[in-house]
Design an enzyme around this catalytic site. Structure first.
Site, PDB file in Angstrom:
ATOM      1  N   HIS A  93       0.781  -1.278   0.114  1.00 22.39           N
ATOM      2  CA  HIS A  93      -0.093   0.082  -0.054  1.00 22.39           C
ATOM      3  C   HIS A  93       0.833   1.225   0.011  1.00 22.39           C
ATOM      4  O   HIS A  93       1.998   1.310   0.441  1.00 22.39           O
ATOM      5  CB  HIS A  93      -0.928  -0.172   1.251  1.00 22.39           C
ATOM      6  CG  HIS A  93      -1.941   0.990   1.195  1.00 22.39           C
ATOM      7  ND1 HIS A  93      -1.857   2.505   1.592  1.00 22.39           N
ATOM      8  CD2 HIS A  93      -3.311   0.826   0.890  1.00 22.39           C
ATOM      9  CE1 HIS A  93      -2.962   2.975   1.261  1.00 22.39           C
ATOM     10  NE2 HIS A  93      -3.787   2.133   0.967  1.00 22.39           N
ATOM     11  N   GLU A 141      -4.051   3.160  -6.983  1.00 16.00           N
ATOM     12  CA  GLU A 141      -4.279   4.449  -6.381  1.00 16.00           C
ATOM     13  C   GLU A 141      -3.459   5.285  -6.420  1.00 16.00           C
ATOM     14  O   GLU A 141      -2.479   5.407  -6.091  1.00 16.00           O
ATOM     15  CB  GLU A 141      -4.345   3.904  -4.850  1.00 16.00           C
ATOM     16  CG  GLU A 141      -5.413   2.968  -4.496  1.00 16.00           C
ATOM     17  CD  GLU A 141      -5.598   2.851  -2.927  1.00 16.00           C
ATOM     18  OE1 GLU A 141      -6.623   2.685  -2.678  1.00 16.00           O
ATOM     19  OE2 GLU A 141      -4.720   2.791  -2.052  1.00 16.00           O
ATOM     20  N   GLY A 180      -9.943   8.259  -2.998  1.00 17.44           N
ATOM     21  CA  GLY A 180     -10.796   9.351  -2.992  1.00 17.44           C
ATOM     22  C   GLY A 180     -12.226   8.916  -3.261  1.00 17.44           C
ATOM     23  O   GLY A 180     -13.254   9.721  -3.442  1.00 17.44           O
TER      24      GLY A 180
HETATM   25  O1  G3P Z   1      -6.748   1.405   0.389  1.00 18.30           O
HETATM   26  C1  G3P Z   1      -7.727   2.085   0.091  1.00 18.30           C
HETATM   27  C2  G3P Z   1      -7.380   3.690   0.463  1.00 18.30           C
HETATM   28  O2  G3P Z   1      -5.778   3.959   0.247  1.00 18.30           O
HETATM   29  C3  G3P Z   1      -7.956   4.679  -0.435  1.00 18.30           C
HETATM   30  O3  G3P Z   1      -8.155   5.606   0.658  1.00 18.30           O
HETATM   31  O4  G3P Z   1      -9.372   7.587   2.002  1.00 18.30           O
HETATM   32  O5  G3P Z   1      -8.875   7.643  -0.395  1.00 18.30           O
HETATM   33  O6  G3P Z   1     -10.675   6.054   0.256  1.00 18.30           O
HETATM   34  P1  G3P Z   1      -9.380   6.706   0.629  1.00 18.30           P
END
Ligand code: G3P
Length: 229
Positions: A93, A141, A180
């Protein structure tokens, strides 16, 4: 893993552990059972045993250490999470980067143990090189959008379309996208663009009514799938 899939990463939010995490997991489990949509919870390793005993959805670790069994103080290995009841683990991650050789080791060991792996990458260009190591899924991501409430599907849809193109080059590999994600429409758009699922944290973990948010996500996923057929 069944697709479409929602990955809910508890991270280290104040409701990621203890009784709050257990109740949250149970409410997510209920949404998954009622909707038939696959939902995975990625929880702190201290909670894997307690949560996996109480829910039927897959419980994942957020990270494991690529160290062999032996003298490694503080390590949490794939063998340990398997014994605790995990169905799989996130790997690499953005908030917990590891080296490529460690990703490879974790994927291989996990497969031997019957654990599934979802490897996170920060750009679509890594989908093929990391996908060739053989994880069950890749989670793309863009780090700059994580936790912002501005979704990859709205702000950087080309990341999804490019990743969709890449994932087709690796047989059997599934694509999950995140960063997001906040609304059912974000989930809908991500899946319509070709992703097999989404990863999310803050929109669920910081909500006053997390199961409402998860229900909305499930509706978005169902809508996208029904339009694909
Ligand atoms: O692992 C999922 C995460 O990194 C996404 O975070 O808070 O943007 O939904 P968020």
């Amino acid at each position: 893993m069944k697709f479409p899939i929602l990955i809910i990463n508890f991270k280290a939010y104040e409701n990621s552990y203890g009784e709050k995490a257990l109740q949250l997991s149970k409410s997510i489990d209920k949404v998954a059972r009622e909707s038939g949509i696959e939902i995975v919870v990625a929880v702190p390793s201290t909670m894997i045993h307690r949560i996996s005993k109480e829910v039927s959805i897959p419980v994942f670790a957020q990270h494991v250490d690529a160290v062999p069994e032996g003298a490694h103080t503080g390590a949490v290995t794939p063998e340990m999470i398997k014994e605790a009841g995990a169905a799989g683990t996130l790997v690499n991650h953005s908030e917990r980067r590891v080296r490529a050789d460690e990703i490879d080791d974790v994927i291989k060991r996990s497969r031997r143990l019957g654990l599934e792996t979802i490897v996170c990458v920060d750009r679509y260009e890594l989908v093929v090189p990391i996908g060739l190591l053989g994880p069950d899924a890749i989670l793309v991501e863009p780090p700059e959008l994580i936790g912002t409430g501005v979704s990859v599907s709205r702000a950087r849809p080309e990341v999804i379309t490019n990743a969709v193109e890449m994932v087709q080059k690796v047989k059997g590999l599934k694509l999950i996208v995140g960063a997001g994600i906040s609304t059912g429409d974000d989930v809908y758009t991500s899946i319509k663009l070709g992703a097999h699922g989404i990863g999310v944290a803050s929109a669920v973990m910081k909500s006053k009514d997390p199961s409402k948010v998860v229900r909305e996500f499930v509706e978005g996923a169902k809508r996208a799938v029904s339009e694909r057929i």
